[in-house]
Design an enzyme around this catalytic site. Structure first.
Site, PDB file in Angstrom:
ATOM      1  N   CYS A   1     -20.900  13.278  -2.169  1.00  0.00           N
ATOM      2  CA  CYS A   1     -19.601  13.917  -1.450  1.00  0.00           C
ATOM      3  C   CYS A   1     -20.262  14.669  -0.080  1.00  0.00           C
ATOM      4  CB  CYS A   1     -18.937  14.832  -2.048  1.00  0.00           C
ATOM      5  SG  CYS A   1     -17.500  15.584  -1.364  1.00  0.00           S
TER       6      CYS A   1
ATOM      7  N   CYS B   1     -20.134  20.605  -1.316  1.00  0.00           N
ATOM      8  CA  CYS B   1     -21.141  19.792  -1.824  1.00  0.00           C
ATOM      9  C   CYS B   1     -22.547  19.691  -1.240  1.00  0.00           C
ATOM     10  CB  CYS B   1     -20.735  18.466  -2.218  1.00  0.00           C
ATOM     11  SG  CYS B   1     -19.255  18.293  -3.406  1.00  0.00           S
TER      12      CYS B   1
ATOM     13  N   ASP C   1      10.285  19.876   1.253  1.00  0.00           N
ATOM     14  CA  ASP C   1      11.361  19.056   0.186  1.00  0.00           C
ATOM     15  C   ASP C   1      12.465  19.989   0.479  1.00  0.00           C
ATOM     16  OD1 ASP C   1      10.431  20.770  -2.811  1.00  0.00           O
ATOM     17  OD2 ASP C   1      10.561  21.830  -0.734  1.00  0.00           O
ATOM     18  N   SER C   2      13.417  19.462  -0.524  1.00  0.00           N
ATOM     19  CA  SER C   2      14.855  19.952  -0.171  1.00  0.00           C
ATOM     20  C   SER C   2      15.236  21.211  -1.187  1.00  0.00           C
ATOM     21  CB  SER C   2      15.653  18.726  -0.749  1.00  0.00           C
ATOM     22  OG  SER C   2      15.601  18.462  -2.027  1.00  0.00           O
ATOM     23  N   GLY C   3      14.104  21.430  -1.815  1.00  0.00           N
ATOM     24  CA  GLY C   3      14.459  22.769  -2.820  1.00  0.00           C
ATOM     25  C   GLY C   3      14.994  22.488  -4.069  1.00  0.00           C
ATOM     26  N   GLY C   4      15.649  21.136  -4.010  1.00  0.00           N
ATOM     27  CA  GLY C   4      16.251  20.784  -5.476  1.00  0.00           C
ATOM     28  C   GLY C   4      15.431  20.647  -6.586  1.00  0.00           C
TER      29      GLY C   4
ATOM     30  N   GLN D   1      16.580   7.490  -6.618  1.00  0.00           N
ATOM     31  CA  GLN D   1      16.579   8.000  -8.014  1.00  0.00           C
ATOM     32  C   GLN D   1      17.038   6.697  -8.625  1.00  0.00           C
ATOM     33  OE1 GLN D   1      15.529  10.565  -9.122  1.00  0.00           O
ATOM     34  NE2 GLN D   1      15.243  11.716  -7.241  1.00  0.00           N
TER      35      GLN D   1
ATOM     36  N   GLY E   1      12.029  11.152  -8.771  1.00  0.00           N
ATOM     37  CA  GLY E   1      12.412  11.150 -10.164  1.00  0.00           C
ATOM     38  C   GLY E   1      11.017  10.544 -11.278  1.00  0.00           C
TER      39      GLY E   1
ATOM     40  N   ASP F   1      18.417  15.598  -3.505  1.00  0.00           N
ATOM     41  CA  ASP F   1      18.886  14.700  -4.493  1.00  0.00           C
ATOM     42  C   ASP F   1      19.500  15.313  -5.821  1.00  0.00           C
ATOM     43  OD1 ASP F   1      15.541  13.538  -5.316  1.00  0.00           O
ATOM     44  OD2 ASP F   1      16.366  15.654  -4.606  1.00  0.00           O
TER      45      ASP F   1
ATOM     46  N   CYS G   1     -18.992  16.839   1.603  1.00  0.00           N
ATOM     47  CA  CYS G   1     -18.159  18.188   2.173  1.00  0.00           C
ATOM     48  C   CYS G   1     -18.983  19.523   2.282  1.00  0.00           C
ATOM     49  CB  CYS G   1     -16.881  18.340   1.056  1.00  0.00           C
ATOM     50  SG  CYS G   1     -17.182  19.330  -0.529  1.00  0.00           S
TER      51      CYS G   1
ATOM     52  N   HIS H   1     -13.144  21.186  -2.074  1.00  0.00           N
ATOM     53  CA  HIS H   1     -13.825  20.350  -2.431  1.00  0.00           C
ATOM     54  C   HIS H   1     -12.706  18.992  -2.713  1.00  0.00           C
ATOM     55  CE1 HIS H   1     -16.185  16.969  -4.304  1.00  0.00           C
ATOM     56  NE2 HIS H   1     -15.317  17.255  -5.447  1.00  0.00           N
TER      57      HIS H   1
END
Lengths: 396, 270
Positions: free
Chosen positions: A303, A308, A91-94, A188, A215, A145, A305, A333
């Site tokens: 499940c 489980c 992501d942008s860090g914003g 946005q 947003g 953004d 996995c 899980h």
């Protein structure tokens, strides 16, 4: 453009697609776990592959602090640094700036804030954000953004929307690796349909590889939430991926997929694991509850996995109340559950039984038929008939 | 319940991390331990109940472990009690109990160690659990004490020891004829951010040269928190076939340690 997006099958607005990225070929709809600091808390990259993770999200803000984007670049990029062979998104860090730092201030230039390391004033501009992301090397990078919480009203929202459009041009200009990294723009506009529409048009005009709906997932009511998603997915181009940021709960993912979204990220599954909560078809299971102490069933009998198949609720109860290991098993899980949800959505659309899947999902979660009204409204717009799982309303 | 079906499981009264023997609290009724839930006094009967619920493959009888500096009288008492409790435990042993290892104590007295070993070897046990080490005796004293025990024990039964875990100590134990060890060494190393790096073929030296650098590394281990590893893209040990060395670099683990991520401990402990 460094991706290829092919819609394989549809059901009304929902689509099952193949997203080919530089490091991996992905099937959508998909969920991206959040590996904030270059790791999903407590899980090895091997385990992530086992579970079926396709894309992992890294946080630019955290990584830029430690170990710094320059170091990551020097060591060959984030893929190599954490030894993750599949896809990455940064992501942008914003968002972190705004949510983590009380003294952050947004101006036309960028986001000014106090460095948490030494208190020096710092500035994150669109150019700087893209440069950092270029160094980290993820398959998908996000534009900086101007994020505003949906709970805010007034002219700030309009200002943020227009600024996001001005910043996207700066991001595009600063992007040095367009043939290896895909820059996604973020829509946005708060909860205002007029602003959202303008933003969508503006971004689409720039012909980006993909688009995110930002947003949201910040405390707005669900009714407003789905309407914004519906509006944006209707307006964004068909042949490009659509990413709803910060979503989230399995129910929200099912609804957004029905409305035509493809990608999601959220800290919820891993964060809730650390609080001892497991995700199951019926909703959630709180392993710290005393009733779990002698429950010898697996978390979810349906499940498959590793957790489980090998551990009982009683054992995990014992662990989560004492040790970090308990949360590691739950993280495993919960992520498995989310990956499976993505796979099931993809497969059911391809096999033409998407409505049946949605109904089955809702029936398990709301056995008394008390499906929330916002879900019913959203499904109506999506053209999915869920009357079989809703108890009749007292007045329609 | 733990999901470790392919492994055996040994139950011992002392956990060197969480459940330490407390010789002052121990009396003729039971053995006292300091646990995370406070001090607990365990009688033979209670101990056997726990054993029969846990269903371990191997279990050690209840022991009165004393530190190296106790008086002769206290030491003698601990031997008498431990042998008595062994008899109690055997008497209470359910028919389908796992193999019992007789506990041997004796502190830092060669004579008492030998006496205890002789008494225990007269009982019908499947092996021996040698306790009372790691409680204050020095590395120099230890070989004599170990030999006092192992010289007396029958060759064909396994011997397990508790409380010694450093590589050098393990070697002392092996030299004296010990077969099984449990150790907290790895756990403590991992918490500190250390990674073992000694090569196996050099371990025949009994006294390694300790050149402690400022960051706590020596030629047996490295401190991965140190900044010199920030850009080190080599695995912890070249040629090591463990998951961590096959998949990750020192730089990555350094980063994980710095940001306090759980994965650091998981990778290091491997």
């Amino acid at each position: 453009m460094a991706l290829c997006f092919e819609v394989l099958s549809r059901f009304n607005r929902a689509r099952a697609a193949q997203l080919t990225l530089p490091h991996f070929v992905c099937q959508t709809p998909l969920f991206m776990p959040v590996g904030t600091q270059g790791t999903i808390k407590g899980l090895t990259t091997n385990q992530l592959e086992e579970i079926g993770c396709q894309i992992v999200l890294g946080n630019t803000y955290h990584l830029a602090l430690r170990p710094t984007s320059e170091l990551i670049d020097e060591l060959g990029g984030l893929h190599k640094f954490m030894n993750w062979p599949r896809a990455l998104l940064t992501d942008s860090g914003g968002f972190q700036m705004v949510s983590l730092l009380h003294l952050a201030d947004i101006t036309e230039e960028g986001v000014t804030f106090q460095s948490p390391v030494d208190g020096k004033p710092m500035l994150l501009t669109p150019e700087e954000s893209i440069q950092i992301q270029n160094r980290i090397g993820a398959d998908i990078i996000m534009a900086l953004d101007d994020v505003v919480k949906t709970t805010i009203t007034g002219p700030r929202i309009e200002e943020a929307m227009y600024r996001t459009l001005r910043w996207i041009d700066r991001c595009i200009a600063a992007h040095k690796r367009p043939s290896e990294q895909n820059l996604f723009g973020i829509v946005q506009g708060g909860l205002d349909p007029v602003l959202r529409d303008k933003c969508v048009r503006g971004l689409v005009h720039r012909n980006l590889p993909g688009y995110a709906i930002g947003g949201l997932a910040g405390g707005e009511d669900k009714d407003s939430f789905w309407r914004v998603v519906a509006q944006c997915t209707a307006a964004l181009p068909e042949d490009k991926p659509r990413y709803v940021m910060g979503v989230g709960y399995p129910l929200d993912i099912v609804v957004c997929s029905a409305l035509g979204a493809d990608m999601y990220d959220c800290v919820y599954p891993t964060r809730t694991a650390r609080f001892g909560t497991a995700l199951i078809p019926e909703g959630v299971l709180k392993l710290k509850h005393t009733a779990m102490a002698d429950d010898v069933r697996p978390i979810d009998p349906t499940c498959n996995c590793m957790v489980c198949k090998n551990y009982t609720r009683a054992y995990i109860h014992c662990l989560v109340t004492k040790d970090a290991m308990g949360s590691q098993l739950l993280s495993y899980h919960n992520l498995y559950y989310m990956m499976k949800l993505g796979r099931d959505l993809h497969t059911s659309i391809i096999q033409g039984c998407f409505p049946e899947f949605v109904c089955g999902f809702l029936q398990k979660m709301f056995p008394k038929g008390d499906v929330p009204e916002w879900v019913c409204n959203a499904m109506e717009v999506a053209g999915i008939d869920i009357s079989s799982c809703c108890a009749p309303f007292s007045s329609s | 319940m733990l999901g470790l079906h392919g492994y055996s499981f040994a139950a011992v009264p002392r956990d060197s991390l969480l459940c330490l023997p407390n010789c002052d609290g121990t009396n003729k009724i039971g053995a006292s331990f300091e646990t995370p839930c406070g001090r607990m006094l365990i009688k033979s009967a209670e101990y056997m109940k726990m054993i029969s619920s846990l269903k371990p493959n191997i279990w050690a009888s209840l022991a009165d472990e004393v530190p190296a500096w106790t008086s002769e009288k206290r030491n003698r008492t601990s031997v008498d009690r431990t042998v008595q409790w062994l008899d109690d435990c055997i008497a209470l042993d359910p028919a389908d109990g796992g193999a019992v290892f007789g506990a041997i104590v004796g502190g830092s007295s060669v004579g008492e160690r030998s006496r205890c070993a002789q008494e225990v070897s007269r009982r019908n046990v499947s092996g021996y659990w040698i306790g009372g080490f790691g409680l204050g005796e020095s590395m120099d004293e230890r070989p004599a004490l170990l030999n006092a025990v192992t010289d007396v024990l029958p060759e064909e039964k396994p011997r397990q020891i508790c409380g010694i875990g450093l590589p050098e100590e393990v070697l002392q134990g092996v030299a004296a004829g010990i077969d099984l060890f449990d150790s907290t060494y790895i756990y403590h190393l991992t918490l500190g951010g250390f990674a073992l790096t000694f090569q196996m073929d050099r371990s025949k030296e009994h006294v390694p040269s300790y050149q402690l650098s400022k960051i706590g590394s020596d030629n047996a281990k490295i401190n991965l928190r140190a900044t010199i590893y920030r850009k080190d893209t080599s695995p912890i040990v070249d040629g090591c076939s463990c998951y961590t060395c096959q998949n990750h670099t020192r730089a990555y683990i350094n980063h994980l340690l710095n940001v306090h991520e759980m994965l650091a401990q998981i990778l290091l402990e491997m």
